[in-house]
Scaffold this motif. Structure first.
Motif, PDB file in Angstrom:
ATOM      1  N   GLY A 225      40.630  24.908  48.197  1.00 23.11           N
ATOM      2  CA  GLY A 225      41.352  26.070  48.681  1.00 23.11           C
ATOM      3  C   GLY A 225      41.232  26.340  50.166  1.00 23.11           C
ATOM      4  N   ILE A 226      41.806  27.457  50.552  1.00 22.42           N
ATOM      5  CA  ILE A 226      41.848  27.875  51.953  1.00 22.42           C
ATOM      6  C   ILE A 226      40.515  28.499  52.343  1.00 22.42           C
ATOM      7  N   ASN A 227      39.999  28.120  53.506  1.00 18.76           N
ATOM      8  CA  ASN A 227      38.752  28.705  53.976  1.00 18.76           C
ATOM      9  C   ASN A 227      39.022  29.996  54.752  1.00 18.76           C
ATOM     10  N   VAL A 228      37.961  30.666  55.178  1.00 21.01           N
ATOM     11  CA  VAL A 228      38.118  31.963  55.846  1.00 21.01           C
ATOM     12  C   VAL A 228      38.894  31.821  57.145  1.00 21.01           C
ATOM     13  N   GLU A 229      38.641  30.755  57.881  1.00 14.71           N
ATOM     14  CA  GLU A 229      39.400  30.520  59.112  1.00 14.71           C
ATOM     15  C   GLU A 229      40.895  30.428  58.813  1.00 14.71           C
ATOM     16  N   GLY A 230      41.246  29.721  57.742  1.00 16.40           N
ATOM     17  CA  GLY A 230      42.650  29.599  57.367  1.00 16.40           C
ATOM     18  C   GLY A 230      43.262  30.928  56.974  1.00 16.40           C
ATOM     19  N   ALA A 231      42.479  31.751  56.260  1.00 15.99           N
ATOM     20  CA  ALA A 231      42.967  33.068  55.866  1.00 15.99           C
ATOM     21  C   ALA A 231      43.231  33.932  57.099  1.00 15.99           C
ATOM     22  N   ARG A 232      42.321  33.882  58.066  1.00 16.28           N
ATOM     23  CA  ARG A 232      42.524  34.667  59.293  1.00 16.28           C
ATOM     24  C   ARG A 232      43.728  34.161  60.077  1.00 16.28           C
ATOM     25  N   TYR A 233      43.952  32.857  60.060  1.00 20.48           N
ATOM     26  CA  TYR A 233      45.121  32.303  60.754  1.00 20.48           C
ATOM     27  C   TYR A 233      46.414  32.823  60.130  1.00 20.48           C
ATOM     28  N   LEU A 234      46.520  32.783  58.807  1.00 20.12           N
ATOM     29  CA  LEU A 234      47.732  33.275  58.153  1.00 20.12           C
ATOM     30  C   LEU A 234      47.910  34.776  58.382  1.00 20.12           C
ATOM     31  N   ALA A 235      46.805  35.510  58.379  1.00 20.83           N
ATOM     32  CA  ALA A 235      46.898  36.946  58.645  1.00 20.83           C
ATOM     33  C   ALA A 235      47.444  37.198  60.052  1.00 20.83           C
ATOM     34  N   SER A 236      47.081  36.338  61.004  1.00 21.74           N
ATOM     35  CA  SER A 236      47.573  36.509  62.380  1.00 21.74           C
ATOM     36  C   SER A 236      49.080  36.288  62.477  1.00 21.74           C
ATOM     37  N   LEU A 237      49.656  35.599  61.480  1.00 19.18           N
ATOM     38  CA  LEU A 237      51.102  35.355  61.459  1.00 19.18           C
ATOM     39  C   LEU A 237      51.868  36.466  60.758  1.00 19.18           C
ATOM     40  N   ASP A 238      51.156  37.458  60.200  1.00 11.35           N
ATOM     41  CA  ASP A 238      51.792  38.572  59.471  1.00 11.35           C
ATOM     42  C   ASP A 238      52.581  38.088  58.259  1.00 11.35           C
ATOM     43  N   TYR A 262      35.621  35.214  50.147  1.00 10.64           N
ATOM     44  CA  TYR A 262      35.723  36.136  51.279  1.00 10.64           C
ATOM     45  C   TYR A 262      37.132  36.131  51.886  1.00 10.64           C
ATOM     46  N   GLY A 263      37.888  35.094  51.631  1.00 10.73           N
ATOM     47  CA  GLY A 263      39.288  35.116  52.040  1.00 10.73           C
ATOM     48  C   GLY A 263      40.049  36.266  51.391  1.00 10.73           C
ATOM     49  N   HIS A 264      39.640  36.651  50.173  1.00  6.59           N
ATOM     50  CA  HIS A 264      40.227  37.819  49.522  1.00  6.59           C
ATOM     51  C   HIS A 264      40.010  39.073  50.369  1.00  6.59           C
ATOM     52  N   VAL A 265      38.801  39.212  50.909  1.00  2.00           N
ATOM     53  CA  VAL A 265      38.497  40.378  51.740  1.00  2.00           C
ATOM     54  C   VAL A 265      39.355  40.370  52.997  1.00  2.00           C
ATOM     55  N   VAL A 266      39.459  39.205  53.630  1.00  2.00           N
ATOM     56  CA  VAL A 266      40.267  39.078  54.848  1.00  2.00           C
ATOM     57  C   VAL A 266      41.723  39.458  54.574  1.00  2.00           C
ATOM     58  N   LEU A 267      42.262  38.923  53.499  1.00  2.00           N
ATOM     59  CA  LEU A 267      43.683  39.141  53.222  1.00  2.00           C
ATOM     60  C   LEU A 267      43.940  40.534  52.658  1.00  2.00           C
ATOM     61  N   LEU A 268      43.234  40.900  51.594  1.00  2.00           N
ATOM     62  CA  LEU A 268      43.509  42.158  50.905  1.00  2.00           C
ATOM     63  C   LEU A 268      43.000  43.364  51.692  1.00  2.00           C
ATOM     64  N   LYS A 269      41.711  43.414  51.931  1.00  2.00           N
ATOM     65  CA  LYS A 269      41.115  44.604  52.551  1.00  2.00           C
ATOM     66  C   LYS A 269      41.480  44.739  54.022  1.00  2.00           C
ATOM     67  N   GLU A 270      41.326  43.654  54.779  1.00  2.00           N
ATOM     68  CA  GLU A 270      41.492  43.752  56.223  1.00  2.00           C
ATOM     69  C   GLU A 270      42.948  43.762  56.664  1.00  2.00           C
ATOM     70  N   ASN A 271      43.839  43.129  55.878  1.00  2.00           N
ATOM     71  CA  ASN A 271      45.209  42.956  56.350  1.00  2.00           C
ATOM     72  C   ASN A 271      46.293  43.400  55.381  1.00  2.00           C
ATOM     73  N   GLY A 272      45.942  43.802  54.166  1.00  2.00           N
ATOM     74  CA  GLY A 272      46.958  44.274  53.225  1.00  2.00           C
ATOM     75  C   GLY A 272      47.915  43.192  52.781  1.00  2.00           C
ATOM     76  N   ILE A 273      47.442  41.936  52.732  1.00  2.00           N
ATOM     77  CA  ILE A 273      48.271  40.794  52.351  1.00  2.00           C
ATOM     78  C   ILE A 273      47.962  40.424  50.899  1.00  2.00           C
ATOM     79  N   TYR A 274      48.985  40.296  50.086  1.00  2.00           N
ATOM     80  CA  TYR A 274      48.803  40.055  48.653  1.00  2.00           C
ATOM     81  C   TYR A 274      48.398  38.608  48.384  1.00  2.00           C
TER      82      TYR A 274
END
Length: 315
Positions: A225-238, A262-274
């Motif tokens: 799966g996607i690591n935390v760095e990858g999750a933060r990258y996608l979040a930066s793209l909105d 922890y990617g769940h935390v990055v996407l869901l909690k920090e960025n509101g991404i489903y």
């Protein structure tokens, strides 16, 4: 005389605690009252643009078929019973005006099983969820009082599938294999697709197609799966949502230095991404399609954290 210093110390401790809470909680860019996060990116303009991706008039289910044998993150399970009310012994329902008979079904299940959406109240940190929602205030046993999946509007937009198995040179990735920004960019470039604001980004790892039926215990015990760095990258793209053909989207065991899920935390909690789990990505890719119109209207049971889903790819 000694009470004042103690009171002052208590006040200072309180201020420090408040600061810690503030650091744990970041207001959404959509405002303090927002409860739908990236679903704000569903607009008439984006929907019309996604509709232009329908070239062949085809549709493909992105959900898998599940039953009581489908493995799930413990202790989740599913049980289905088909019943024929008041028809014991072959009785017919003459009140219908004819000798009628019918089946009903009773479903006892966790709704976070199989193909599912994770709502914004699913995973948090330090007692907080998306947009500073406090667990003590929203997590009632009868259902979430905020961030319930029932409030998510239909998710409609441009869907993109990135073939991470092909990018890794494998038929399917192994448990613990992970990918981040560089690998995501390389896969997108190889497929000739650009990731855009409001996209629903799905990753194909081959894990479910190759492991779910052949070794269900191994399938649910680990995943790529996607690591935390990858999750933060996608979040930066909105992006609007991130999903995969795996049961949890992140690698298990986790990537070095990453916390589990922890990617769940990055996407869901920090960025509101489903988050969209156990997506049926293979058939779309084998049809030669990388981008499509994504449509999801989930069941609207008030207060739910997650929901079993079957999104549709239209192309």
């Amino acid at each position: 005389m000694k009470q004042r210093p103690i009171a002052g110390l208590a006040c200072a401790i309180g201020l420090i605690a408040s600061g810690a809470v503030a650091q744990d909680c970041k207001q959404s860019k959509w405002g303090a009252a927002d409860q739908i996060g990236s679903a704000n990116l569903v607009t008439p303009e984006n929907t019309l643009a996604a509709a232009e991706l329908i070239k062949q008039g085809k549709s493909m289910p992105l959900g898998i078929v599940i039953d009581s044998n489908t493995p799930a993150f413990a202790p989740r399970s599913l049980n289905l019973q088909v019943v024929q009310p008041n028809q014991q012994g072959g009785q017919k329902l003459t009140q219908f005006g004819y000798p009628g008979n019918y089946n009903d079904d009773i479903l006892q299940t966790w709704v976070g099983i199989g193909s599912q959406i994770d709502g914004l109240g699913h995973l948090g940190e330090n007692g907080y969820y998306y947009n500073c929602s406090d667990e003590k205030e929203i997590s009632a046993i009868t259902g979430l009082t905020k961030l319930g999946v029932h409030d998510i509007p239909p998710l409609v937009g441009r869907g993109v599938i990135l073939d991470m198995a092909a990018q890794g040179g494998k038929e399917f990735l192994a448990a613990g294999d992970h990918f981040g920004e560089a690998e995501i960019k390389a896969a997108a470039e190889a497929q000739g697709v650009e990731l855009r604001k409001g996209d629903i980004v799905l990753f194909h790892t081959g894990w479910t197609e190759n492991m779910l039926d052949s070794d269900p215990t191994a399938w649910v015990s680990g995943e790529p799966g996607i690591n935390v760095e990858g999750a933060r990258y996608l979040a930066s793209l909105d992006v609007m949502a991130v999903g995969a053909d795996t049961w949890g989207i992140e690698p298990i065991p986790p990537a070095p230095g990453d916390g589990a899920f922890y990617g769940h935390v990055v996407l869901l909690k920090e960025n509101g991404i489903y988050i969209l789990e156990t997506m049926n990505t293979g058939p779309v890719l084998r049809d030669g399609v990388n981008e499509f119109m994504f449509v999801l209207g989930q069941a609207r049971i008030r207060g739910t954290v997650q929901m079993i889903i079957n999104p549709v790819a239209l192309y």
